[in-house]
Design an enzyme around this catalytic site. Sequence first.
Site, PDB file in Angstrom:
ATOM      1  N   TYR A 146      -4.976 -30.260  20.052  1.00  0.00           N
ATOM      2  CA  TYR A 146      -3.727 -30.996  19.856  1.00  0.00           C
ATOM      3  C   TYR A 146      -4.025 -32.479  19.721  1.00  0.00           C
ATOM      4  O   TYR A 146      -4.971 -32.984  20.312  1.00  0.00           O
ATOM      5  CB  TYR A 146      -2.723 -30.750  20.983  1.00  0.00           C
ATOM      6  CG  TYR A 146      -3.223 -30.989  22.398  1.00  0.00           C
ATOM      7  CD1 TYR A 146      -3.947 -30.007  23.063  1.00  0.00           C
ATOM      8  CD2 TYR A 146      -2.940 -32.170  23.082  1.00  0.00           C
ATOM      9  CE1 TYR A 146      -4.377 -30.194  24.368  1.00  0.00           C
ATOM     10  CE2 TYR A 146      -3.368 -32.367  24.401  1.00  0.00           C
ATOM     11  CZ  TYR A 146      -4.099 -31.376  25.022  1.00  0.00           C
ATOM     12  OH  TYR A 146      -4.530 -31.559  26.311  1.00  0.00           O
ATOM     13  N   LYS A 150      -0.967 -42.551  23.163  1.00  0.00           N
ATOM     14  CA  LYS A 150      -0.480 -43.176  24.397  1.00  0.00           C
ATOM     15  C   LYS A 150       0.616 -44.155  24.009  1.00  0.00           C
ATOM     16  O   LYS A 150       0.466 -44.913  23.036  1.00  0.00           O
ATOM     17  CB  LYS A 150      -1.632 -43.849  25.131  1.00  0.00           C
ATOM     18  CG  LYS A 150      -2.513 -42.789  25.783  1.00  0.00           C
ATOM     19  CD  LYS A 150      -3.530 -43.373  26.707  1.00  0.00           C
ATOM     20  CE  LYS A 150      -4.233 -42.245  27.446  1.00  0.00           C
ATOM     21  NZ  LYS A 150      -5.419 -42.751  28.157  1.00  0.00           N
ATOM     22  N   HIS A 173      -7.321 -39.377  36.054  1.00  0.00           N
ATOM     23  CA  HIS A 173      -7.410 -38.389  34.963  1.00  0.00           C
ATOM     24  C   HIS A 173      -8.773 -37.673  34.991  1.00  0.00           C
ATOM     25  O   HIS A 173      -8.846 -36.445  34.927  1.00  0.00           O
ATOM     26  CB  HIS A 173      -7.223 -39.104  33.616  1.00  0.00           C
ATOM     27  CG  HIS A 173      -7.630 -38.295  32.434  1.00  0.00           C
ATOM     28  ND1 HIS A 173      -6.802 -37.366  31.860  1.00  0.00           N
ATOM     29  CD2 HIS A 173      -8.792 -38.258  31.718  1.00  0.00           C
ATOM     30  CE1 HIS A 173      -7.436 -36.797  30.847  1.00  0.00           C
ATOM     31  NE2 HIS A 173      -8.640 -37.316  30.738  1.00  0.00           N
ATOM     32  N   GLN A 186     -14.207 -30.295  27.089  1.00  0.00           N
ATOM     33  CA  GLN A 186     -13.289 -31.038  26.222  1.00  0.00           C
ATOM     34  C   GLN A 186     -14.063 -31.947  25.304  1.00  0.00           C
ATOM     35  O   GLN A 186     -15.111 -32.479  25.667  1.00  0.00           O
ATOM     36  CB  GLN A 186     -12.289 -31.834  27.066  1.00  0.00           C
ATOM     37  CG  GLN A 186     -12.635 -33.267  27.364  1.00  0.00           C
ATOM     38  CD  GLN A 186     -13.695 -33.403  28.444  1.00  0.00           C
ATOM     39  OE1 GLN A 186     -14.362 -32.456  28.810  1.00  0.00           O
ATOM     40  NE2 GLN A 186     -13.855 -34.606  28.936  1.00  0.00           N
TER      41      GLN A 186
END
Length: 250
Positions: A146, A150, A173, A186
């Site tokens: 996806y 920000k 995070h 990731q």
Amino acid sequence: MSANEALLTLEGWFSYHDFRKIDWGKWKAASEEERTAAIDELQTLMNTWQDDESATDGSTSVYSVLGHKADLSFIFLRPTINELEALKTAFNKSRFADYTTTDYSYISVVELSNYVNNPGEDPKANPHVRERLYPVMPKWNHFCFYPMNKKRGEKENWYSMSMEERRDLMRVHGLTGRKYAGKIKQIIGGSVGYDDWEWGVTLFAHDPLDLKHIVYEMRFDEVSARFGEFGDFLVGNYVDTDSVKKMLQV
Ligand code: 76R
């Protein structure tokens, strides 16, 4: 904050996500001979992509995609955008490409932001950093992709925050992310200047529930809750040369 503190990002391989739809009607109407030749050629292409990976000249993943948005996803990481363009053109010249359309693609460059570096160190000399900038994609069973931004709103604007504020939020995070060690890999592609969103997020998982869990858990992190804006999500299953053949055989 110095003016260019915000500009320190590290870039690695360039990335091209090519999402293809199969024209099943046209594919089924083709002769068996034509389909076999097209599948053979696709498998040959996939083998050449694997050769690039073995030579550490990049990495490639192929996934079948669920839902109506696409049927196949080719993810290419390569040292230059010239190579990405050449891969796209080579694919388009293949027989199989005649049975596909591409409504969506994404261009970015693998990116690490400077929130967590060790001052004074040449980051590209650090093997852990290199591994993340030039990642060999895991052959894990599931992926999702996806794009995200920000927020640059009147009230909340990520880009007008101080480096300290951004670093603090990114640390949290990173801590959330690390809880998924071994479950999620990731790849963050920076896409400012290349595509319509600021980042492309590609996640790999053994268990599709981990994809849901990490994205959901991160929604509660302040950085995603306050600033995250998300585009379309795509999710799929790993395919190799054998399973792509099975998928395409009619
Ligand atoms: O801790 C570290 O070594 C690196 C810390 C880290 C940074 C700087 C990190 C860790 N990420 C960073 C940057 Mn990430 N990441 C996402 C998403 O859905 C959402 O809400 C966000 C989508 C996921 C799922 C994810 C996963 N990350 C970034 C950036 C750039 C931001 C910037 O520069 O402003 C984005 C857009 C982004 C988004 N992140 C991790 C993860 C995971 C799993 C980790 C831990 C990785 C590890 O420790 O191996």
